[in-house]
Design a protein around this motif. Structure first.
Motif, PDB file in Angstrom:
ATOM      1  N   GLU A   1      -9.425  10.170   8.357  1.00  0.00           N
ATOM      2  CA  GLU A   1      -8.135   9.634   7.909  1.00  0.00           C
ATOM      3  C   GLU A   1      -7.144   9.560   9.076  1.00  0.00           C
ATOM      4  OE1 GLU A   1      -7.296  12.418   4.773  1.00  0.00           O
ATOM      5  OE2 GLU A   1      -8.304  11.176   3.261  1.00  0.00           O
TER       6      GLU A   1
ATOM      7  N   GLN B   1      -8.117   6.682  11.303  1.00  0.00           N
ATOM      8  CA  GLN B   1      -8.263   5.410  10.587  1.00  0.00           C
ATOM      9  C   GLN B   1      -9.682   4.858  10.647  1.00  0.00           C
ATOM     10  OE1 GLN B   1      -5.081   3.204  12.453  1.00  0.00           O
ATOM     11  NE2 GLN B   1      -3.573   4.060  11.045  1.00  0.00           N
ATOM     12  N   GLU B   2     -10.640   5.731  10.418  1.00  0.00           N
ATOM     13  CA  GLU B   2     -12.056   5.356  10.358  1.00  0.00           C
ATOM     14  C   GLU B   2     -12.410   5.104   8.891  1.00  0.00           C
ATOM     15  OE1 GLU B   2     -14.292   4.916  12.773  1.00  0.00           O
ATOM     16  OE2 GLU B   2     -13.035   5.508  14.456  1.00  0.00           O
ATOM     17  N   ASP B   3     -12.072   3.901   8.400  1.00  0.00           N
ATOM     18  CA  ASP B   3     -12.212   3.588   6.974  1.00  0.00           C
ATOM     19  C   ASP B   3     -13.631   3.759   6.449  1.00  0.00           C
ATOM     20  OD1 ASP B   3      -9.529   3.062   6.789  1.00  0.00           O
ATOM     21  OD2 ASP B   3      -9.750   0.885   6.928  1.00  0.00           O
ATOM     22  N   LYS B   4     -14.613   3.236   7.184  1.00  0.00           N
ATOM     23  CA  LYS B   4     -15.996   3.329   6.706  1.00  0.00           C
ATOM     24  C   LYS B   4     -16.425   4.796   6.562  1.00  0.00           C
ATOM     25  CE  LYS B   4     -20.740   1.999   7.588  1.00  0.00           C
ATOM     26  NZ  LYS B   4     -21.711   1.484   8.533  1.00  0.00           N
TER      27      LYS B   4
ATOM     28  N   GLN C   1     -14.444   7.332   6.121  1.00  0.00           N
ATOM     29  CA  GLN C   1     -13.678   7.910   5.011  1.00  0.00           C
ATOM     30  C   GLN C   1     -14.393   7.670   3.687  1.00  0.00           C
ATOM     31  OE1 GLN C   1      -9.393   7.122   4.721  1.00  0.00           O
ATOM     32  NE2 GLN C   1      -9.471   6.492   6.877  1.00  0.00           N
ATOM     33  N   HIS C   2     -14.829   6.435   3.477  1.00  0.00           N
ATOM     34  CA  HIS C   2     -15.487   6.093   2.215  1.00  0.00           C
ATOM     35  C   HIS C   2     -16.819   6.829   2.057  1.00  0.00           C
ATOM     36  CE1 HIS C   2     -12.954   2.241   2.594  1.00  0.00           C
ATOM     37  NE2 HIS C   2     -12.337   3.093   1.807  1.00  0.00           N
TER      38      HIS C   2
ATOM     39  N   LYS D   1     -11.280  -2.867   0.070  1.00  0.00           N
ATOM     40  CA  LYS D   1     -11.510  -2.409   1.438  1.00  0.00           C
ATOM     41  C   LYS D   1     -12.887  -1.764   1.625  1.00  0.00           C
ATOM     42  CE  LYS D   1      -7.873  -0.305   3.346  1.00  0.00           C
ATOM     43  NZ  LYS D   1      -6.800   0.695   3.471  1.00  0.00           N
ATOM     44  N   VAL D   2     -13.585  -1.533   0.520  1.00  0.00           N
ATOM     45  CA  VAL D   2     -14.839  -0.791   0.564  1.00  0.00           C
ATOM     46  C   VAL D   2     -16.021  -1.762   0.621  1.00  0.00           C
ATOM     47  CG1 VAL D   2     -16.251   0.917  -0.658  1.00  0.00           C
ATOM     48  CG2 VAL D   2     -13.766   1.052  -0.782  1.00  0.00           C
TER      49      VAL D   2
END
Length: 195
Positions: free
Chosen positions: A86, A89-92, A94-95, A127-128
């Protein structure tokens, strides 16, 4: 790889080699060795990049979750990695970590907590990645199934199956069909379970 990079005093490469060694060991069910390799990978490189640290902590969480069934320790590593993901900002990542936490809480029997993490994934559908959404829907179906809420499990399972088919993901399609059969079997619907 590890010895050569240490000989050349390249801690970054040694850390990366240890991470890959740990992954190989984990795939060979050598969980204690994998745990050791991952811990060394974290400690050997004082200048580790957040992206690598997230990866290694997630891998440690997977070892504790699936190798040792030590869900409390797995949750600690998954949460540490999630905070880093978080912050950076590592979105992938995070999910993936949200799904890891949901699965681990379900395995521990904390279904409400598992759903709170799943809702974080399913609530951000735009976003996923589609594959991760299907995996989250399947995890939700399993969560309901483990609680004996077969009608809700079936709804989630069918949604996951439809999305797996739409995404042409045969592996997730097979998982969704298998889960659908188990749910039907629990409901006494033998004909549907057989299909």
């Amino acid at each position: 790889c590890v010895l050569l990079s240490l000989k050349q005093e390249n801690n970054r490469v040694a850390s990366e080699c240890l991470m890959y060694l740990g992954t190989t060991q984990r795939r060979l069910f050598l969980y204690s060795e994998a745990e050791n390799s991952y811990h060394q990978a974290l400690s050997i490189n004082p200048e580790i990049q957040p992206k690598e640290e997230i990866k290694i902590k997630r891998l440690l969480g997977l070892v504790y979750e699936s190798g040792f069934n030590n869900y409390n320790q797995a949750i600690i590593y998954f949460n540490d990695a999630l905070v880093l993901a978080e912050k950076n900002q590592e979105d992938k990542q995070q999910h993936l970590l949200l799904l890891d936490l949901a699965r681990t809480y379900r395995q521990r029997g904390d279904y409400e907590k598992a759903f709170s993490y799943l809702n974080s994934i399913l609530g951000g559908e735009n976003k996923v990645q589609k594959k991760l959404l299907v995996e989250a829907e399947l995890e939700g179906a399993k969560n309901y199934w483990y609680q004996g809420k077969y009608r809700l499990a079936k709804i989630s399972q069918r949604k996951a199956l439809a999305n797996a088919v739409n995404n042409s993901d045969n592996f997730l399609k097979i998982q969704a069909l298998s889960l659908g059969g188990l749910i039907a079997l629990n409901q006494g619907q033998l004909g549907e379970a057989e299909q």
